[in-house]
Scaffold this motif. Structure first.
Motif, PDB file in Angstrom:
ATOM      1  N   MET A 196       0.849  -1.165   0.000  1.00 28.03           N
ATOM      2  CA  MET A 196       0.000   0.000   0.000  1.00 28.03           C
ATOM      3  C   MET A 196       0.903   1.239   0.000  1.00 28.03           C
ATOM      4  SD  MET A 196      -2.739   1.173   2.922  1.00 28.03           S
ATOM      5  CE  MET A 196      -3.850  -0.150   2.520  1.00 28.03           C
ATOM      6  N   THR A 197       0.647   2.152  -0.929  1.00 27.79           N
ATOM      7  CA  THR A 197       1.432   3.380  -1.024  1.00 27.79           C
ATOM      8  C   THR A 197       0.968   4.393   0.018  1.00 27.79           C
ATOM      9  OG1 THR A 197       1.861   3.073  -3.371  1.00 27.79           O
ATOM     10  CG2 THR A 197       2.059   5.307  -2.526  1.00 27.79           C
ATOM     11  N   LEU A 198       1.922   4.932   0.775  1.00 25.79           N
ATOM     12  CA  LEU A 198       1.633   5.962   1.764  1.00 25.79           C
ATOM     13  C   LEU A 198       1.972   7.351   1.239  1.00 25.79           C
ATOM     14  CD1 LEU A 198       3.049   4.288   4.993  1.00 25.79           C
ATOM     15  CD2 LEU A 198       0.681   4.330   4.195  1.00 25.79           C
ATOM     16  N   GLN A 199       2.981   7.415   0.387  1.00 23.54           N
ATOM     17  CA  GLN A 199       3.412   8.713  -0.149  1.00 23.54           C
ATOM     18  C   GLN A 199       4.106   8.480  -1.484  1.00 23.54           C
ATOM     19  OE1 GLN A 199       5.431  11.878   2.265  1.00 23.54           O
ATOM     20  NE2 GLN A 199       7.212  11.213   1.106  1.00 23.54           N
ATOM     21  N   ASP A 200       3.868   9.388  -2.412  1.00 23.72           N
ATOM     22  CA  ASP A 200       4.568   9.362  -3.688  1.00 23.72           C
ATOM     23  C   ASP A 200       4.625  10.794  -4.195  1.00 23.72           C
ATOM     24  OD1 ASP A 200       5.886   8.581  -5.922  1.00 23.72           O
ATOM     25  OD2 ASP A 200       4.206   7.518  -6.837  1.00 23.72           O
ATOM     26  N   ARG A 201       5.641  11.532  -3.720  1.00 24.39           N
ATOM     27  CA  ARG A 201       5.775  12.926  -4.127  1.00 24.39           C
ATOM     28  C   ARG A 201       7.223  13.377  -3.992  1.00 24.39           C
ATOM     29  NH1 ARG A 201       5.048  17.013   0.334  1.00 24.39           N
ATOM     30  NH2 ARG A 201       5.318  15.755   2.178  1.00 24.39           N
ATOM     31  N   ASP A 202       7.565  14.340  -4.800  1.00 22.13           N
ATOM     32  CA  ASP A 202       8.895  14.950  -4.753  1.00 22.13           C
ATOM     33  C   ASP A 202      10.026  13.937  -4.803  1.00 22.13           C
ATOM     34  OD1 ASP A 202       7.619  17.441  -4.530  1.00 22.13           O
ATOM     35  OD2 ASP A 202       7.613  17.317  -2.337  1.00 22.13           O
ATOM     36  N   GLY A 203       9.833  12.867  -5.582  1.00 20.40           N
ATOM     37  CA  GLY A 203      10.883  11.866  -5.710  1.00 20.40           C
ATOM     38  C   GLY A 203      11.023  10.923  -4.538  1.00 20.40           C
ATOM     39  N   HIS A 204      10.042  10.916  -3.641  1.00 19.01           N
ATOM     40  CA  HIS A 204      10.086  10.046  -2.465  1.00 19.01           C
ATOM     41  C   HIS A 204       8.825   9.187  -2.453  1.00 19.01           C
ATOM     42  CE1 HIS A 204      10.530   9.727   2.209  1.00 19.01           C
ATOM     43  NE2 HIS A 204      10.782   8.601   1.599  1.00 19.01           N
ATOM     44  N   HIS A 205       9.017   7.888  -2.592  1.00 20.39           N
ATOM     45  CA  HIS A 205       7.912   6.936  -2.579  1.00 20.39           C
ATOM     46  C   HIS A 205       8.033   6.087  -1.325  1.00 20.39           C
ATOM     47  CE1 HIS A 205       5.879   3.111  -3.609  1.00 20.39           C
ATOM     48  NE2 HIS A 205       4.999   3.942  -4.123  1.00 20.39           N
ATOM     49  N   VAL A 206       6.935   5.973  -0.568  1.00 21.79           N
ATOM     50  CA  VAL A 206       6.917   5.164   0.651  1.00 21.79           C
ATOM     51  C   VAL A 206       5.732   4.212   0.574  1.00 21.79           C
ATOM     52  CG1 VAL A 206       6.763   5.166   3.174  1.00 21.79           C
ATOM     53  CG2 VAL A 206       7.899   7.062   2.003  1.00 21.79           C
ATOM     54  N   GLY A 247      11.028   2.498   1.268  1.00 27.38           N
ATOM     55  CA  GLY A 247      11.094   3.809   0.644  1.00 27.38           C
ATOM     56  C   GLY A 247      12.078   3.824  -0.507  1.00 27.38           C
ATOM     57  N   ASP A 248      11.766   4.620  -1.502  1.00 28.64           N
ATOM     58  CA  ASP A 248      12.653   4.868  -2.638  1.00 28.64           C
ATOM     59  C   ASP A 248      12.786   6.373  -2.766  1.00 28.64           C
ATOM     60  OD1 ASP A 248      12.868   2.141  -3.758  1.00 28.64           O
ATOM     61  OD2 ASP A 248      10.723   2.394  -4.097  1.00 28.64           O
ATOM     62  N   VAL A 249      14.010   6.860  -2.833  1.00 31.47           N
ATOM     63  CA  VAL A 249      14.256   8.288  -2.985  1.00 31.47           C
ATOM     64  C   VAL A 249      15.078   8.490  -4.253  1.00 31.47           C
ATOM     65  CG1 VAL A 249      15.291  10.345  -1.951  1.00 31.47           C
ATOM     66  CG2 VAL A 249      14.190   8.636  -0.492  1.00 31.47           C
ATOM     67  N   HIS A 250      14.540   9.259  -5.175  1.00 27.05           N
ATOM     68  CA  HIS A 250      15.211   9.582  -6.440  1.00 27.05           C
ATOM     69  C   HIS A 250      14.915  11.042  -6.736  1.00 27.05           C
ATOM     70  CE1 HIS A 250      15.834   5.302  -6.983  1.00 27.05           C
ATOM     71  NE2 HIS A 250      14.545   5.127  -6.736  1.00 27.05           N
TER      72      HIS A 250
END
Length: 100
Positions: free
Chosen positions: A1-11, A26-29
């Protein structure tokens, strides 16, 4: 389940099927004033600590789906940083990180 997907940060958050551990990935790009950030991380909360997480988030019922609680209260721990928030409630989760 996605909690956040903004500003290059997906959690995203999930429950591990084999033991009931709570897993936050988390993925940070992104590019920031300090340079390019490209990394992934994983935070694992042991099954025995999951009820404490839910209680700290104000879950009114032990029978609630932990993922639904995490989604409903995501700002409570995302703003502080997932690992820092968990430590603030006395949980030391497993943590791993790697550059990509």
């Amino acid at each position: 389940m996605t909690l956040q997907d903004r500003d290059g940060h997906h959690v995203a958050v999930s429950m591990r099927a084999d033991d009931g551990a709570l897993v936050i990935r988390g993925d940070v790009h992104r590019t920031s004033p300090w340079g390019v950030e490209n990394y992934e991380y994983s935070i694992v909360v042991s099954p025995g600590d999951v009820p404490r997480v839910l209680s700290a988030l104000g879950a009114p019922d032990e029978g609630m789906d932990p993922l639904d609680v995490m989604l409903a209260h995501r700002s409570d721990f995302l703003l502080a940083g997932e690992r820092a928030w968990l430590r603030s409630i006395g949980i030391e989760p497993e943590f791993s990180s790697s550059e990509v």
